[in-house]
Each structure stands twice: as C-alpha cells, then as structure tokens.
Design a protein around this motif. Structure first.
Motif, short mmCIF file in Angstrom:
data_model
loop_
_atom_site.label_atom_id
_atom_site.label_comp_id
_atom_site.label_asym_id
_atom_site.label_seq_id
_atom_site.Cartn_x
_atom_site.Cartn_y
_atom_site.Cartn_z
N ARG A 2 25.18 -44.79 29.92
CA ARG A 2 24.96 -43.91 28.77
C ARG A 2 24.61 -42.53 29.32
O ARG A 2 23.75 -42.40 30.18
N VAL A 3 25.28 -41.50 28.81
CA VAL A 3 25.07 -40.13 29.26
C VAL A 3 24.31 -39.37 28.17
O VAL A 3 24.60 -39.51 26.98
N ASN A 4 23.36 -38.57 28.62
CA ASN A 4 22.62 -37.70 27.71
C ASN A 4 22.66 -36.28 28.27
O ASN A 4 22.68 -36.10 29.48
N VAL A 5 22.68 -35.32 27.37
CA VAL A 5 22.59 -33.92 27.79
C VAL A 5 21.45 -33.24 27.03
O VAL A 5 21.15 -33.61 25.90
N ASP A 6 20.83 -32.29 27.70
CA ASP A 6 19.78 -31.49 27.08
C ASP A 6 20.31 -30.07 26.95
O ASP A 6 20.27 -29.30 27.92
N PRO A 7 20.83 -29.70 25.80
CA PRO A 7 21.42 -28.37 25.64
C PRO A 7 20.41 -27.25 25.86
O PRO A 7 20.79 -26.13 26.21
N ASP A 8 19.13 -27.52 25.68
CA ASP A 8 18.11 -26.49 25.90
C ASP A 8 17.95 -26.17 27.38
O ASP A 8 17.49 -25.08 27.73
N ARG A 9 18.31 -27.11 28.25
CA ARG A 9 18.20 -26.88 29.70
C ARG A 9 19.48 -26.31 30.28
O ARG A 9 19.47 -25.74 31.38
N CYS A 10 20.61 -26.48 29.58
CA CYS A 10 21.92 -26.08 30.10
C CYS A 10 21.95 -24.58 30.39
O CYS A 10 21.50 -23.76 29.60
N CYS A 11 22.51 -24.23 31.58
CA CYS A 11 22.64 -22.82 31.96
C CYS A 11 24.10 -22.36 31.88
O CYS A 11 24.45 -21.30 32.41
N SER A 12 24.95 -23.19 31.27
CA SER A 12 26.35 -22.83 30.99
C SER A 12 27.17 -22.56 32.25
O SER A 12 28.07 -21.74 32.24
N THR A 50 28.52 -37.70 39.58
CA THR A 50 28.66 -36.46 40.37
C THR A 50 28.33 -35.25 39.52
O THR A 50 27.60 -34.35 39.97
N ALA A 51 28.85 -35.20 38.31
CA ALA A 51 28.57 -34.06 37.42
C ALA A 51 27.07 -33.92 37.18
O ALA A 51 26.54 -32.81 37.19
N ALA A 52 26.39 -35.04 36.97
CA ALA A 52 24.94 -34.99 36.75
C ALA A 52 24.23 -34.48 38.00
O ALA A 52 23.29 -33.69 37.91
N SER A 53 24.71 -34.88 39.17
CA SER A 53 24.03 -34.48 40.41
C SER A 53 24.26 -33.01 40.76
O SER A 53 23.43 -32.41 41.43
N ILE A 54 25.36 -32.44 40.32
CA ILE A 54 25.64 -31.04 40.66
C ILE A 54 25.20 -30.06 39.57
O ILE A 54 25.30 -28.85 39.77
N CYS A 55 24.73 -30.57 38.46
CA CYS A 55 24.28 -29.69 37.37
C CYS A 55 23.08 -28.86 37.86
O CYS A 55 22.03 -29.43 38.18
N PRO A 56 23.22 -27.54 37.94
CA PRO A 56 22.13 -26.73 38.48
C PRO A 56 20.87 -26.72 37.60
O PRO A 56 19.78 -26.44 38.09
N ALA A 57 21.02 -27.05 36.33
CA ALA A 57 19.87 -27.04 35.42
C ALA A 57 19.30 -28.44 35.17
O ALA A 57 18.33 -28.59 34.45
N ARG A 58 19.94 -29.44 35.79
CA ARG A 58 19.52 -30.85 35.57
C ARG A 58 19.51 -31.17 34.07
O ARG A 58 18.61 -31.84 33.57
N ALA A 59 20.54 -30.69 33.37
CA ALA A 59 20.63 -30.92 31.93
C ALA A 59 21.32 -32.23 31.57
O ALA A 59 21.35 -32.61 30.41
#
Length: 65
Positions: A2-12, A50-59
């Motif tokens: 299950r994948v979750n994203v936190d849009p408040d942490r996202c740095c685009s 991989t996408a989760a691990s490279i996300c610079p904002a840990r979103a």
C-alpha cells in the motif's frame, strides 16, 4: 503493498513520476504528487520502493503486508 503520499511534504521534484508514471503523477497547478494507484501491481512494486527511497522530501511511504 500500500502506497501513501503526503502532499504537504512534497517538494514537486517529480522523481517519483519519472520512476513510476503508472503510480504517480503531478498536479498541473503546483506540481505536487498525485497518487494514481495506491495498491500497485506486483510488477511495479520494486520501482515504487525505489521512488519512495529517492524522494527528497520523504513524502512517499510504503506499507508492506
């Protein structure tokens, strides 16, 4: 998985979209991550990790069963 994203942490940065466009997209308004598939199929799960691990904002977070 299950994948979750936190849009408040996202740095685009868009790295998640580049890694797995079948699962992630970006808002055209502000570039914030959009989750397309919260439960990706098995063949995409390694790329999602991989996408989760490279996300610079840990979103992105991944929950394994």
């Amino acid at each position: 998985m299950r994948v979750n994203v936190d849009p408040d942490r996202c740095c685009s940065s868009g790295q998640c979209v580049a890694a797995v466009p079948e699962v992630f997209d970006q808002s055209e308004d502000d570039g914030v991550v959009l989750l397309i598939q919260p439960q990706p199929p098995a063949e995409l799960q390694a790329a999602v990790r991989t996408a989760a691990s490279i996300c610079p904002a840990r979103a992105i977070s991944v929950q394994e069963p």
